[in-house]
Design a protein around this motif. Structure first.
Motif, PDB file in Angstrom:
ATOM      1  N   GLY A  47       0.827  -1.129   0.090  1.00 19.91           N
ATOM      2  CA  GLY A  47       0.122  -0.088   0.181  1.00 19.91           C
ATOM      3  C   GLY A  47       0.812   1.074   0.115  1.00 19.91           C
ATOM      4  O   GLY A  47       0.534   2.280  -0.378  1.00 19.91           O
ATOM      5  N   ARG A  48       2.258   1.163   0.347  1.00 19.62           N
ATOM      6  CA  ARG A  48       3.031   2.335   0.290  1.00 19.62           C
ATOM      7  C   ARG A  48       3.495   2.793  -0.968  1.00 19.62           C
ATOM      8  O   ARG A  48       4.045   3.689  -1.128  1.00 19.62           O
ATOM      9  CB  ARG A  48       4.391   2.006   1.043  1.00 19.62           C
ATOM     10  N   VAL A  49       3.254   1.684  -1.913  1.00 19.54           N
ATOM     11  CA  VAL A  49       3.732   1.879  -3.347  1.00 19.54           C
ATOM     12  C   VAL A  49       2.797   3.224  -3.941  1.00 19.54           C
ATOM     13  O   VAL A  49       1.782   2.971  -4.526  1.00 19.54           O
ATOM     14  CB  VAL A  49       3.852   0.556  -4.348  1.00 19.54           C
ATOM     15  N   ASN A  50       3.522   4.303  -4.029  1.00 21.19           N
ATOM     16  CA  ASN A  50       2.859   5.309  -4.691  1.00 21.19           C
ATOM     17  C   ASN A  50       2.804   5.052  -6.016  1.00 21.19           C
ATOM     18  O   ASN A  50       3.914   4.778  -6.892  1.00 21.19           O
ATOM     19  CB  ASN A  50       3.399   6.507  -4.548  1.00 21.19           C
ATOM     20  N   PRO A  51       1.850   5.276  -6.995  1.00 21.54           N
ATOM     21  CA  PRO A  51       1.780   5.007  -8.695  1.00 21.54           C
ATOM     22  C   PRO A  51       2.892   5.922  -9.276  1.00 21.54           C
ATOM     23  O   PRO A  51       3.575   5.337 -10.062  1.00 21.54           O
ATOM     24  CB  PRO A  51       0.387   5.502  -8.980  1.00 21.54           C
ATOM     25  N   PHE A  52       3.224   7.071  -8.605  1.00 24.26           N
ATOM     26  CA  PHE A  52       4.441   7.771  -9.357  1.00 24.26           C
ATOM     27  C   PHE A  52       5.758   6.780  -9.291  1.00 24.26           C
ATOM     28  O   PHE A  52       6.620   6.903  -9.992  1.00 24.26           O
ATOM     29  CB  PHE A  52       4.737   8.931  -8.276  1.00 24.26           C
ATOM     30  N   PHE A  53       5.923   5.811  -8.364  1.00 25.29           N
ATOM     31  CA  PHE A  53       7.206   5.069  -8.196  1.00 25.29           C
ATOM     32  C   PHE A  53       6.983   4.190  -9.283  1.00 25.29           C
ATOM     33  O   PHE A  53       8.332   3.934  -9.967  1.00 25.29           O
ATOM     34  CB  PHE A  53       6.979   3.983  -6.993  1.00 25.29           C
ATOM     35  N   ILE A  54       5.984   3.692  -9.913  1.00 25.18           N
ATOM     36  CA  ILE A  54       6.030   2.915 -11.183  1.00 25.18           C
ATOM     37  C   ILE A  54       6.240   3.737 -12.272  1.00 25.18           C
ATOM     38  O   ILE A  54       7.092   3.377 -13.168  1.00 25.18           O
ATOM     39  CB  ILE A  54       4.368   2.206 -11.268  1.00 25.18           C
ATOM     40  N   LEU A  55       5.813   5.039 -12.275  1.00 28.61           N
ATOM     41  CA  LEU A  55       6.009   5.968 -13.382  1.00 28.61           C
ATOM     42  C   LEU A  55       7.470   6.277 -13.440  1.00 28.61           C
ATOM     43  O   LEU A  55       7.953   6.198 -14.354  1.00 28.61           O
ATOM     44  CB  LEU A  55       5.098   7.360 -13.364  1.00 28.61           C
ATOM     45  N   ALA A  56       8.042   6.574 -12.177  1.00 28.72           N
ATOM     46  CA  ALA A  56       9.409   6.993 -12.197  1.00 28.72           C
ATOM     47  C   ALA A  56      10.217   5.926 -12.649  1.00 28.72           C
ATOM     48  O   ALA A  56      11.266   5.962 -13.358  1.00 28.72           O
ATOM     49  CB  ALA A  56       9.419   7.452 -10.968  1.00 28.72           C
ATOM     50  N   SER A  57      10.119   4.720 -12.203  1.00 28.83           N
ATOM     51  CA  SER A  57      10.740   3.648 -12.618  1.00 28.83           C
ATOM     52  C   SER A  57      10.876   3.389 -14.236  1.00 28.83           C
ATOM     53  O   SER A  57      11.920   3.393 -14.681  1.00 28.83           O
ATOM     54  CB  SER A  57      10.319   2.325 -12.204  1.00 28.83           C
ATOM     55  N   LEU A  58       9.679   3.580 -14.721  1.00 27.40           N
ATOM     56  CA  LEU A  58       9.758   3.458 -16.092  1.00 27.40           C
ATOM     57  C   LEU A  58      10.624   4.626 -17.038  1.00 27.40           C
ATOM     58  O   LEU A  58      11.097   4.312 -17.882  1.00 27.40           O
ATOM     59  CB  LEU A  58       8.262   3.190 -16.695  1.00 27.40           C
ATOM     60  N   GLN A  59      10.331   5.694 -16.242  1.00 33.37           N
ATOM     61  CA  GLN A  59      10.801   6.854 -17.028  1.00 33.37           C
ATOM     62  C   GLN A  59      12.339   6.940 -16.815  1.00 33.37           C
ATOM     63  O   GLN A  59      13.067   7.400 -17.764  1.00 33.37           O
ATOM     64  CB  GLN A  59      10.476   8.196 -16.060  1.00 33.37           C
ATOM     65  N   GLN A  60      12.861   6.416 -15.868  1.00 29.41           N
ATOM     66  CA  GLN A  60      14.253   6.323 -15.416  1.00 29.41           C
ATOM     67  C   GLN A  60      14.934   4.912 -15.901  1.00 29.41           C
ATOM     68  O   GLN A  60      16.155   4.622 -15.703  1.00 29.41           O
ATOM     69  CB  GLN A  60      14.764   6.233 -13.824  1.00 29.41           C
ATOM     70  N   GLY A  61      14.326   4.223 -16.869  1.00 31.34           N
ATOM     71  CA  GLY A  61      14.774   3.104 -17.777  1.00 31.34           C
ATOM     72  C   GLY A  61      14.520   1.811 -17.220  1.00 31.34           C
ATOM     73  O   GLY A  61      15.216   0.922 -17.847  1.00 31.34           O
ATOM     74  N   MET A  62      13.735   1.589 -16.555  1.00 26.60           N
ATOM     75  CA  MET A  62      13.336   0.178 -15.963  1.00 26.60           C
ATOM     76  C   MET A  62      12.485  -0.516 -17.235  1.00 26.60           C
ATOM     77  O   MET A  62      11.671   0.394 -17.795  1.00 26.60           O
ATOM     78  CB  MET A  62      12.591   0.048 -14.773  1.00 26.60           C
ATOM     79  N   ASP A  63      12.638  -1.644 -17.387  1.00 23.52           N
ATOM     80  CA  ASP A  63      11.758  -2.269 -18.705  1.00 23.52           C
ATOM     81  C   ASP A  63      10.676  -2.977 -18.368  1.00 23.52           C
ATOM     82  O   ASP A  63       9.432  -3.276 -19.015  1.00 23.52           O
ATOM     83  CB  ASP A  63      12.611  -3.265 -19.259  1.00 23.52           C
ATOM     84  N   GLY A  64      10.449  -3.016 -16.845  1.00 19.05           N
ATOM     85  CA  GLY A  64       9.152  -3.513 -16.325  1.00 19.05           C
ATOM     86  C   GLY A  64       9.152  -3.220 -14.874  1.00 19.05           C
ATOM     87  O   GLY A  64      10.131  -2.855 -14.177  1.00 19.05           O
TER      88      GLY A  64
END
Ligand code: FES
Length: 146
Positions: A47-64
């Motif tokens: 529940g602590r995972v902010n949707p922004f963490f997912i977006l930021a991961s993808l923006q910064q080069g994570m593939d998944g």
């Protein structure tokens, strides 16, 4: 072509401390093999995972991205994983709406006693992300690249 053959996906894995991280730990201490493509981020609760963490991961080069928490009814904070599930459903739909491939973000439940399941989840997610190839949709580029 040669670069694509050498390419390995990078996957951000947000794991709740009390279940999924412990499941990953169990997989490790039990010497269960799974692909080394994940970069674990230990969070107190899914529940602590902010949707922004997912977006930021993808923006910064994570593939998944993988978010994993306790099974329904077993969250250490009672309802954190229900909140995570609702947020995830919205962000997943939103990402697909803006053009991100469906197999890039995943949500799952893994308990502390499920080291084998953890390994299977990582294998499945890695396989799906590998099939999609490198992520290009949301990657942030510097001004000189635009
Ligand atoms: Fe694991 Fe909340 S503590 S999902």
């Amino acid at each position: 072509m040669a670069d694509r053959e050498k390419w390995e996906p990078k996957i951000a894995a947000f794991l709740c401390n009390w279940c999924s991280y412990a499941g990953a730990d169990l997989a490790g201490t039990s010497r269960i093999q799974y692909p080394p493509n994940i970069r674990i981020v230990r969070v107190p609760c899914s529940g602590r995972v902010n949707p922004f963490f997912i977006l930021a991961s993808l923006q910064q080069g994570m593939d998944g991205v993988l978010v994993s928490g306790c099974h329904p009814g077993e969250c250490h904070y009672l309802t954190g994983n229900y909140s995570a599930r609702r947020k995830f459903a919205l962000i997943k739909n939103m990402l697909e709406f803006i053009g991100l491939e469906a197999g890039r973000v995943h949500f799952t439940w893994v308990s502390a006693s499920e080291g084998v399941k953890f390994a299977h989840v990582i294998e499945a997610v890695t396989e799906k992300v590998t099939a999609l190839g490198p992520a290009t949709r949301l990657v942030k580029r510097s001004c000189s690249e635009v």
